[in-house]
Every structure is written in structure tokens, then in C-alpha cells.
Design an enzyme around this catalytic site. Structure first.
Site, mmCIF file in Angstrom:
data_model
loop_
_atom_site.group_PDB
_atom_site.id
_atom_site.type_symbol
_atom_site.label_atom_id
_atom_site.label_comp_id
_atom_site.label_asym_id
_atom_site.label_seq_id
_atom_site.Cartn_x
_atom_site.Cartn_y
_atom_site.Cartn_z
ATOM 1 N N HIS A 33 -1.750 -12.731 -2.370
ATOM 2 C CA HIS A 33 -3.027 -13.552 -1.652
ATOM 3 C C HIS A 33 -2.251 -14.945 -0.958
ATOM 4 O O HIS A 33 -3.778 -15.607 -0.601
ATOM 5 C CB HIS A 33 -4.504 -13.308 -2.584
ATOM 6 C CG HIS A 33 -4.984 -11.918 -2.330
ATOM 7 N ND1 HIS A 33 -6.038 -11.436 -3.238
ATOM 8 C CD2 HIS A 33 -4.322 -10.325 -1.835
ATOM 9 C CE1 HIS A 33 -5.918 -10.431 -3.224
ATOM 10 N NE2 HIS A 33 -5.387 -9.523 -2.079
ATOM 11 N N HIS B 263 0.468 -1.256 -0.035
ATOM 12 C CA HIS B 263 -0.093 0.094 -0.338
ATOM 13 C C HIS B 263 0.791 1.295 0.204
ATOM 14 O O HIS B 263 0.107 2.139 -0.650
ATOM 15 C CB HIS B 263 -1.180 0.081 0.659
ATOM 16 C CG HIS B 263 -1.948 -0.852 0.663
ATOM 17 N ND1 HIS B 263 -2.798 -0.681 1.598
ATOM 18 C CD2 HIS B 263 -2.010 -2.068 0.179
ATOM 19 C CE1 HIS B 263 -4.270 -1.534 1.076
ATOM 20 N NE2 HIS B 263 -3.605 -2.840 0.455
#
Length: 751
Positions: A285, A91
Site C-alpha cells: 500500500h 492476486h
């Protein structure tokens, strides 16, 4: 009477109604003065030097130990902080966008507003606090910007993944960026203005800047709400406060195919192709989980809105314990695999092996679970060893299976795990290094040997550079070539001014002005004539045994022209020039990647490619900020380039002198002349005429970019310095200094 003492001041310094409140469309020069030395606690600090003294392996050892050192105040999921730190690094880097090169991990902006309070960054405040003891230990030898990214890399390695490498060199800044346009929405997770007919197509600098792609400009003006989604440029996220896409689907609609379109658009704007996008999602993920243990109304205000007692933390959670198994972050409660702290290919196996049905998280968010209860009991609980779960997926995960382009790539990675591992390693490395610029800025022992095309590689420089005598000889040949001062200056500017301080791309080094796509840009019309003449001079010189690059010669030609123009104005002295540039090849130049550097407007040359809804002077300010210019540098460069005749296509707009090609302060003297009255000559107020107040005779013509230096109070004040009777010497000195700065913006080999 109250015992509380009455304060003699109703407002403190900086409060009250501001100029911005009165005149919201006013040109905001503050973006040219952000990150000044006054905001730094150590203005003379050399971060690169400090980083080189860092015990890098000891730092990595401490970071690895932290991964499994779970703290009671913020317990680690599955006993491992790795997934949290991957998200933190992702992020930080993932705010980068190719449109203007802004965002990214390069300066540690995640510590500051608005990023530290974005809804997509919930709980990353805790991640950085977990890192503080290590940052405190190593001090200024490791910046927050580098530490955030390195921690994500170490997290991957600690969970069994082999990364591609890591390079340091990201120096911290000490205040929020003011130049980045994150969108116009007034509420978190809003997306109303970046899509649809009401889209705001331009923001004034200081609120962020937008330059719409010309190919889409008409669509942005004319489309209606039912039209296909067309994300406002240069944004790379679908909603305010998100990094990329809404994981529930577009506008919360759980449609995997529609989600795939959003993913392609947003990841593409971060410079990722389809294969890199699939690899990043499938690789990222493979680890960790999302958090949605309860309703969002249990979560308190973000860090910037929280009370002093929170000490910079935010999102205080009143659900249960507020941490561990009661954590609320995105509102989604998804764990993808049975091995959330170990690298595996299980994410893709689960994605394709199960059939999925829509369900909701405890917080009420759309997510997916295997049909018929399959997979139950295979996934561990993050905090309770007595619990087991089924794997689950986000709508954005299912996009990799149902999008017609992503699906074949994802299936290939599923069947060939080694391909996924290599693709993820490379895509992750690109993600966290994309905004670092050329390899000359990379530091540390883990820098890969392989040069990658997205790094805009350059050949190695010849250590034997040309001498001062060679430089003098070349200057003489250039000035005898028949090329005008304006042509030489304009070509050098065209080469150097592609630089973007945001992601450190572009610039004169490499001489890519002669290569696709730059040679075909509208802004560079006419430079082919100059380049042909310089190539001839270069060939003749190089036949003598010594070598000069075309990149050096382009800059030297502009420098020689500036020197001549100053001499013709009666000023002696030389303009600094340092050789050492090299010439890139077409094979070293990614045409698609460089296309985003094309200037849609360059006020320094009075050029616009098309008519835009954003005003020309605001596009100039955006360009100046990307060139890292101050307001005085912007002012003196405009005045100098105009009188030198450097306008695009030889236009006379703003050439307020009767002796073009001479470096005089005539631009300012004539702009500030009160005997001249200005009136617009076009309905859109883009061009103007200056007439003698007494005779009515037309004396000058100018653009918005020219006239703003007499209209805007701050720019006029600066123009008055250079337009005064004693301002000539200072004008020449300051122009030469600003010119040399722009010519060397990309010379990280000298810094």
C-alpha cells in the site's frame, strides 16, 4: 414462416442433464485427469529449456518501458501501471493456501475461471491485456505464469524498490483447475457457509476438496452463528471471490480490530507470520490506489459472463468514461500516500500520524479519512493534475494500528524504514515463490544466493553416487534384516507420499521421516523400527568408505521389497531406482511449516486419524490428486499395497489374499468375486465384512476405500482389467511403474 432456419439440434454435445446433476455426491475422477496432454497445444514442449534461451534483461527492459506507456483504452493511474501490475502479481500468488498447497501463481490460473472473474480481480483483465504485446513478442520463452509474477517484480523496481530476487520456472496450463475448493457459496462475496453452524464441512472432489483440521473438527460441527469466527479449512479468504479479507471489515463492518483477526487468519493460512503480514500490507500500500468512482450498478458482468464482443474482458463500466478517473473496481476510493508511484515509508507515517474518521466512498463503501480535514491537498489525483486530495485508508489498513500484535510491528517499521524495506522484499519474494517447491525448480539469473527455511532446503548432493553393485549389496542386506515386505513398503510409502503436486512440497528426498514433526505423526506409527534397522545398515555400509543417504536407503528398501514380492509371485524383472537423495537436518526443517503435510487420512495405507464428515473414498481421491496420480495408477497402487501388507498398523482391512507379501492381483480377483456378499460392520458404514454366500463364513474385511473399487463404475472397470485371468502381468508392470513414479515425485534434480 420465419426466415430464420430451424436448427436440427435442440442441444449440442456436452449439454443436457449430466451424471453430476443426477448424482451430485458421486466420486468424480475427472480431477485425476485434468491438464492432460490433450489440452496442451504442444504436449512435448520443455518450458525450462525455452526459458533458458530467454533474453531476460531485454524482457525486463520492455516491461519497465510499459510501466509508463499509458494507453488511451486503459489509462495508467498517475501515469504509471506499476501499482496495477503489483496487484495483478499479488492476486495471482495470493490464492495459495498452506492447508492443501493449492492455488498460487504456479500455473497461470488467473487467466481462467473462476479467478479471472472474481470480484477481487476486477480490472486485472486489463492488466493482462496490457501485457499481451510483450507476451506475444517473447512467445513461449516466457509463460503467462512467470510473466505475471515477473511484471509485479519489475513494477516494484521501476518505482524505486529493491526486490529480493526472482526465479522463473512456472509452466502454464491450458484449462482451469478442477480440484481447488474455493468455497460453497452460490453468490459472489458470499460468506455464509464458510462461517457458522451451517458451514459445509466437506466437498466432493471435482468441486474442490476439504479436509478439516482435526483440532477444529468438533468446533466446526457444533458451533453456532454467535461463536467466534472459525474459517472453514482449507480456505484462506473470508468471502467467495476475495483473495484475503473484506477491506471494509468483516462482513462490511468497519471494525479495525475485528479486521485484524481476519487478516491474521487468512494471511496465516497463506504461510505468512505477523511480521510478514504487516510488511506485505505496508509495502504493497505504499503504491497506487483503489477505485470506487461511482455506484457498483454501473459495472457490467465479469469476463466469463460477458458477451463475445467483449473478447474476454469484463466489468464494462458505464459510469462516465468508464476508465481513468471514472474507474470502479472495489468500490473504495483510497490513495494512501502522496507518492503513489515511488517507494517510501509514508504509508506508515500517515497511518500513525493522523487520527482517522469513518467516511464513505462515492460508491458508498466504508473507508477512512484524517480528522479535522488534515492532510488535504497533499495527495495527487490519479488523472487530473489540477486536483489534490487527502490521504485515505481502508479498515484493513487501520487494523495494523489497532491490532495489539500488528501495532508494535508496524510502529517499529515506521521508525526503522530499512527494516520495512528488508521485510517487505523478503515477504514479497516468499509470496510469489511459495508454491514453486524446491530450489531445483528455480530458473533465471536473479535467483538469490540465500537459502530460506520456508523453501525446505536440502544439503547439496554428493556427486559420487552409489554404484549398481552397491545397490545390489544394500538390497541383500535390507532383505536379510528381518523386516517384512509390508514394513519396508509402508515405510517407503510414508516417506514419499507426503509429496504434494500442488506446491511441490514433501516427498522422500531429505529423509524428513526421521525428523520432527513427521516422526511423531500418527500415520507413521511403526516406522521407527524400520528406520532404526536401516540406520544400522547405512552405518555399516558407510564405514566401508562409500556413502548412502538414509533418504535413498528408505526408498531402496521399499523397492527391494516390491522386487521380492513380484519374484515370489512368479514375475521376473527389477524395479527402477535412481540414487542421489540427501538427508536434511532438523535445522533445515520448519516444524510448523511441515505440520500441514501431515496426512489426516491416507487411503493407500487404510489410515484415518479421526472420524471425518467427508467420506474416506473422497479423502483418498484428494490424496491421489495431490500425488498427481491417474485413475489407473490409483487403482493399481491400492491393489498392490493391500496385498503387500502395507496397511497402517498391520491392519487386515482390504488384504484380500491368503499370501500377503506377494505381489499378486488377488485384491481385484477377490473383490470382484460374486460368491462373496458384503455387509457393513459399523453404524457409520466405514468397515465391511465379505461373507461366502453359501456358507456365511467371513472371508475378508474391508474399508470404504477398498469397496469403492468394486462399487464405483469407473473404478470397477479398471479393477476388472487387473482382476482378469490375463491381468496379472499388466498388474505387476503397472504397479511397478506407479510405485517408481511416487518414489520420484520430488526428484526435480532428475527432471
Amino acid at each position: 414462416m420465419s426466415n430464420e432456419s430451424k436448427c436440427p439440434f435442440h442441444q449440442t454435445a456436452g449439454g443436457g442433464t449430466t451424471n453430476r446433476d443426477w448424482w451430485p455426491d458421486q466420486l468424480n475422477l475427472r480431477i485425476l485427469h485434468q491438464h492432460s496432454s490433450k489440452s496442451s497445444p504442444d504436449p512435448d514442449f520443455d518450458y525450462a529449456k525455452a526459458f533458458k534461451s530467454l533474453d531476460f534483461q531485454a524482457l525486463k527492459k520492455d516491461l519497465t518501458a510499459l510501466m509508463t506507456d499509458s494507453q488511451d483504452w486503459w489509462p495508467a493511474d498517475f501515469g504509471h501501471y506499476g501499482p496495477l501490475f503489483i496487484r495483478m502479481a499479488w492476486h495471482s500468488a495470493g490464492t495459495y493456501r498452506i492447508g492443501d498447497g493449492r492455488g498460487g501463481a504456479g500455473s497461470g490460473q488467473q487467466r481462467f475461471a473462476p479467478l479471472n472473474s472474481w470480484p477481487d480481480n476486477v480490472s486485472l483483465d486489463k492488466a493482462r491485456r496490457l501485457l499481451w504485446p510483450i507476451k506475444q513478442k517473447y512467445g513461449n520463452k516466457i509463460s503467462w505464469a512467470d510473466l505475471i509474477v515477473l511484471t509485479g517484480n519489475v513494477a516494484l523496481e521501476s518505482m524505486g524498490f529493491k526486490t529480493f530476487g526472482f526465479s522463473g520456472g512456472r509452466a502454464d496450463v491450458w484449462e482451469p483447475d478442477e480440484d481447488v475448493y474455493w468455497g460453497s457459496e452460490k453468490v459472489w462475496l458470499g460468506g455464509d457457509t464458510r462461517y457458522g453452524k451451517d458451514q459445509v464441512k466437506a466437498q466432493p472432489p471435482g468441486q474442490g476438496d476439504l479436509v478439516a483440521e482435526p483440532a477444529k473438527h468438533g468446533e466446526e460441527q457444533n458451533r453456532d452463528l454467535s461463536a467466534e469466527r472459525n474459517l472453514e479449512n482449507p480456505l484462506a479468504a473470508v468471502q467467495m471471490g476475495l483473495i484475503y479479507v473484506n477491506p471494509e471489515g468483516p462482513e462490511g463492518n468497519p471494525d479495525p480490530v475485528a479486521s485484524g483477526k481476519d487478516i491474521r487468519e487468512t494471511f496465516g493460512r497463506m504461510a505468512m507470520n505477523d511480521e510478514e503480514t504487516v510488511a506485505l500490507i505496508a509495502g504493497g500500500h505504499a503504491f497506487g490506489k483503489t477505485h470506487g468512482a461511482g455506484p457498483a450498478d454501473n459495472v457490467g458482468p465479469e469476463p466469463e459472463a460477458a458477451g463475445l464482443e467483449m473478447q474476454g474482458l469484463g466489468w464494462h463500466n458505464t459510469f462516465g468514461s468508464g476508465k481513468g478517473g471514472d474507474t470502479i473496481t472495489s468500490g473504495l476510493e483510497v490513495t494512501w500516500t502522496s507518492t503513489p508511484t515511488r517507494w517510501s515509508n509514508e504509508y506508515l507515517n500517515n497511518l500513525f500520524d493522523f487520527e482517522w474518521e469513518l467516511t464513505k466512498s462515492p460508491a458508498g463503501a466504508h473507508q477512512w479519512r484524517p480528522k479535522e480535514g488534515k492532510g488535504a491537498g497533499t495527495v495527487p489525483d490519479a488523472h487530473d493534475p489540477g486536483k489534490k486530495h487527502a490521504p485515505s485508508m481502508l479498515t484493513s489498513d487501520l487494523a495494523l494500528r489497532f491490532d495489539p500484535i500488528y501495532a508494535p510491528i508496524a510502529r517499529r517499521f515506521k521508525d526503522n524504514p530499512e527494516q520495512l524495506a528488508d521485510a517487505f522484499a523478503r515477504a514479497w519474494y516468499k509470496l510469489i515463490h511459495r508454491d514453486m517447491g524446491p530450489l531445483a525448480r528455480y530458473l533465471g539469473p536473479e535467483m538469490p544466493n540465500e537459502e530460506l527455511l520456508w523453501q525446505d532446503p536440502l544439503p547439496k548432493a554428493d556427486p559420487s553416487t552409489i554404484s549398481e553393485q552397491d545397490i545390489a549389496t544394500l538390497k541383500s542386506r535390507i532383505l536379510a534384516s528381518g523386516l517384512s515386505v509390508g514394513e519396508l513398503v509402508s515405510t517407503a510409502w510414508a516417506s514419499a507420499s507426503t509429496f504434494r503436486g500442488s506446491d511441490k512440497r514433501g516427498g522422500a528426498n531429505g529423509a524428513r521421516l526421521r525428523l520432527a514433526p513427521q516422526k511423531d505423526w500418527a500415520a507413521n506409527q511403526g516406522v521407527d523400527k524400520v528406520l532404526a534397522a536401516l540406520e544400522k545398515i547405512r552405518g555399516e555400509f558407510n564405514n566401508g568408505g562409500k556413502k548412502v543417504s538414509l533418504a535413498d536407503l528408505i526408498v531402496l528398501a521399499g523397492t527391494a521389497a516390491v522386487e521380492k514380492a513380484a519374484k515370489d509371485a512368479g514375475y521376473s524383472g527389477s524395479v527402477g531406482f535412481r540414487p542421489g537423495r540427501v538427508d536434511a537436518s532438523q535445522e533445515q526443517t520448519d516444524v510448523e511449516s511441515f505440520a500441514v503435510l501431515e496426512p489426516l487420512a491416507d487411503g493407500f495405507r487404510n489410515f484415518t486419524k479421526a472420524r471425518y464428515s467427508v467420506k474416506a473414498e473422497k479423502l483418498l481421491l484428494d490424496k491421489a490428486q495431490l500425488l498427481t496420480l491417474t485413475a489407473p495408477e490409483l487403482t493399481v497402487l491400492i491393489g498392490g499395497l493391500r496385498v503387500l501388507g502395507a496397511n497402517h498398523g498391520g491392519s487386515n482391512l482390504g488384504v484380500f489374499t491368503d499370501k500377503p507379501g506377494t505381489l499378486s492381483n488377488d485384491f481385484f480377483r477377490n473383490l470382484l468375486d460374486m460368491s462373496v456378499e458384503w455387509k457393513p460392520t459399523s453404524a457409520d458404514n466405514e468397515t465391511f465384512e465379505g461373507r461366502d454366500r453359501k456358507t456365511g463364513q467371513v472371508k475378508w474385511s474391508g474399508s470404504r476405500v477398498d469397496l469403492v473399487f468394486g462399487s464405483h463404475a469407473q473404478l470397477r472397470a479398471l479393477s476388472e482389467v487387473y482382476g482378469s485371468s490375463d491381468g496379472g502381468d499388466k498388474f505387476v508392470r503397472d504397479f511397478v511403474a506407479a510405485w517408481q513414479k511416487v518414489m520420484e515425485l520430488d526428484r526435480f534434480d532428475l527432471k
